[in-house]
Write a protein that holds these residues in place. Structure first.
Motif, mmCIF file in Angstrom:
data_model
loop_
_atom_site.group_PDB
_atom_site.id
_atom_site.type_symbol
_atom_site.label_atom_id
_atom_site.label_comp_id
_atom_site.label_asym_id
_atom_site.label_seq_id
_atom_site.Cartn_x
_atom_site.Cartn_y
_atom_site.Cartn_z
ATOM 1 N N LEU A 56 2.111 20.217 0.133
ATOM 2 C CA LEU A 56 2.557 18.872 -0.193
ATOM 3 C C LEU A 56 4.030 18.838 -0.548
ATOM 4 O O LEU A 56 4.565 19.764 -1.150
ATOM 5 N N ASP A 57 4.671 17.738 -0.204
ATOM 6 C CA ASP A 57 6.066 17.552 -0.542
ATOM 7 C C ASP A 57 6.207 17.394 -2.054
ATOM 8 O O ASP A 57 5.482 16.639 -2.695
ATOM 9 N N ALA A 58 7.158 18.089 -2.648
ATOM 10 C CA ALA A 58 7.324 18.100 -4.101
ATOM 11 C C ALA A 58 7.650 16.715 -4.654
ATOM 12 O O ALA A 58 7.196 16.347 -5.748
ATOM 13 N N HIS A 59 8.429 15.915 -3.915
ATOM 14 C CA HIS A 59 8.788 14.580 -4.394
ATOM 15 C C HIS A 59 7.555 13.674 -4.436
ATOM 16 O O HIS A 59 7.358 12.908 -5.386
ATOM 17 N N ALA A 76 5.348 14.749 -7.389
ATOM 18 C CA ALA A 76 5.887 14.312 -8.680
ATOM 19 C C ALA A 76 5.678 12.820 -8.886
ATOM 20 O O ALA A 76 5.324 12.371 -9.989
ATOM 21 N N TYR A 77 5.873 12.045 -7.842
ATOM 22 C CA TYR A 77 5.668 10.595 -7.949
ATOM 23 C C TYR A 77 4.211 10.274 -8.257
ATOM 24 O O TYR A 77 3.904 9.459 -9.147
ATOM 25 N N PRO A 126 8.313 6.997 4.181
ATOM 26 C CA PRO A 126 7.416 7.874 3.425
ATOM 27 C C PRO A 126 8.102 8.600 2.286
ATOM 28 O O PRO A 126 9.274 8.968 2.361
ATOM 29 N N LEU A 127 7.321 8.783 1.196
ATOM 30 C CA LEU A 127 7.767 9.629 0.101
ATOM 31 C C LEU A 127 7.650 11.091 0.499
ATOM 32 O O LEU A 127 8.148 11.978 -0.178
ATOM 33 N N HIS A 128 6.963 11.349 1.608
ATOM 34 C CA HIS A 128 6.728 12.709 2.068
ATOM 35 C C HIS A 128 6.678 12.668 3.576
ATOM 36 O O HIS A 128 6.605 11.603 4.172
ATOM 37 N N ARG A 129 6.722 13.800 4.196
ATOM 38 C CA ARG A 129 6.572 13.839 5.648
ATOM 39 C C ARG A 129 5.154 13.433 6.003
ATOM 40 O O ARG A 129 4.199 13.997 5.489
ATOM 41 N N PRO A 130 4.981 12.429 6.892
ATOM 42 C CA PRO A 130 3.634 11.966 7.197
ATOM 43 C C PRO A 130 2.820 13.028 7.917
ATOM 44 O O PRO A 130 3.364 13.897 8.591
ATOM 45 N N GLY A 158 -4.138 8.092 1.102
ATOM 46 C CA GLY A 158 -4.055 6.854 0.364
ATOM 47 C C GLY A 158 -4.191 7.081 -1.123
ATOM 48 O O GLY A 158 -4.969 7.917 -1.555
ATOM 49 N N ALA A 159 -3.432 6.344 -1.893
ATOM 50 C CA ALA A 159 -3.576 6.398 -3.344
ATOM 51 C C ALA A 159 -3.933 5.011 -3.835
ATOM 52 O O ALA A 159 -3.339 4.020 -3.418
ATOM 53 N N LEU A 160 -4.943 4.942 -4.696
ATOM 54 C CA LEU A 160 -5.347 3.682 -5.282
ATOM 55 C C LEU A 160 -4.977 3.703 -6.745
ATOM 56 O O LEU A 160 -5.338 4.619 -7.472
ATOM 57 N N HIS A 161 -4.277 2.673 -7.171
ATOM 58 C CA HIS A 161 -3.803 2.608 -8.545
ATOM 59 C C HIS A 161 -4.476 1.436 -9.245
ATOM 60 O O HIS A 161 -4.375 0.300 -8.800
ATOM 61 N N ARG A 162 -5.150 1.711 -10.332
ATOM 62 C CA ARG A 162 -5.733 0.655 -11.139
ATOM 63 C C ARG A 162 -4.969 0.615 -12.449
ATOM 64 O O ARG A 162 -4.974 1.601 -13.199
ATOM 65 N N PRO A 163 -4.292 -0.493 -12.778
ATOM 66 C CA PRO A 163 -3.519 -0.545 -14.015
ATOM 67 C C PRO A 163 -4.376 -0.214 -15.221
ATOM 68 O O PRO A 163 -5.522 -0.646 -15.314
#
Length: 204
Positions: A56-59, A62-63, A156-160, A189-194
């Protein structure tokens, strides 16, 4: 889209969701390319595919981890079971998320509605409470159709995750090549629930 990429994705969902084996999947890919599907080529392709998904891409990493301070986070990834094992062994920090839905393990795959329902049930929330982020537009459309907020990550935050040159070389019958290790993101995919504290601040 080149012929290899088209063949790679055409039969991918049954493989990602555990409905076919790696041998069945790569045989189908090679047949689409009119290439012989001998056991050695199939295994070389399987190993190259796993390697491309294990770094995985480090950036991006971290995000994703930074989101945990303000939201519950589920990772919903289309990834075959054997790839998932390698990914988790290489990236044990993924277990820190609130939920991991790896398609080959859970027998689900986006953009099927069942994949999204799996995550909403795991986090005990309604679809409207989620933000779904993905670099594949069809997956974002499916999330929105279910009632989620959706964001198509065009830059992308990373290489797809895409078929690598190593895959193409193997499919073309070129052997004796040393694969180049590349970083890629397979957590599609990332799912974010506040979190409740964030929702409370928003209501003030």
């Amino acid at each position: 889209m080149d012929a290899f990429t088209a063949a790679y994705w055409a039969a991918r969902q049954p493989y990602d969701s555990g409905r076919c084996s790696s041998t069945e999947y790569w045989t189908a890919v090679l047949r689409r390319l009119s290439r012989p599907a001998d056991a050695r080529t199939v295994e070389d392709l399987r190993r190259a595919d796993i390697d491309s998904c294990s770094h995985l891409d480090a950036h991006m990493a971290a995000y994703a981890r930074s989101l945990r301070s303000r939201a519950e986070v589920a990772v919903l990834s289309d990834i075959p079971a054997d790839h998932a094992d390698a990914l988790l062994a290489a990236q044990p920090w993924l277990h820190a998320f609130d939920h991991l839905a790896l398609s080959g393990k859970a027998a689900i795959a986006v953009p099927d509605r069942a994949a999204f329902h799996h995550c909403t049930a795991a986090l005990r929330a309604a679809p409207v409470d989620f933000l779904f982020v993905d670099d594949r537009e069809e997956n974002v459309r499916a999330a929105r159709a279910l009632g989620m907020n959706g964001h198509h990550q065009r830059t992308p935050l990373h290489r797809p995750r895409t078929p690598r040159s190593r895959h193409r070389q193997l499919a073309a019958g070129q052997r004796g090549l040393t694969p180049r290790r590349r970083e890629s993101g397979c957590a599609d995919g990332a799912l974010h629930r506040p979190s409740e504290s964030v929702r409370s601040r928003g209501r003030q």
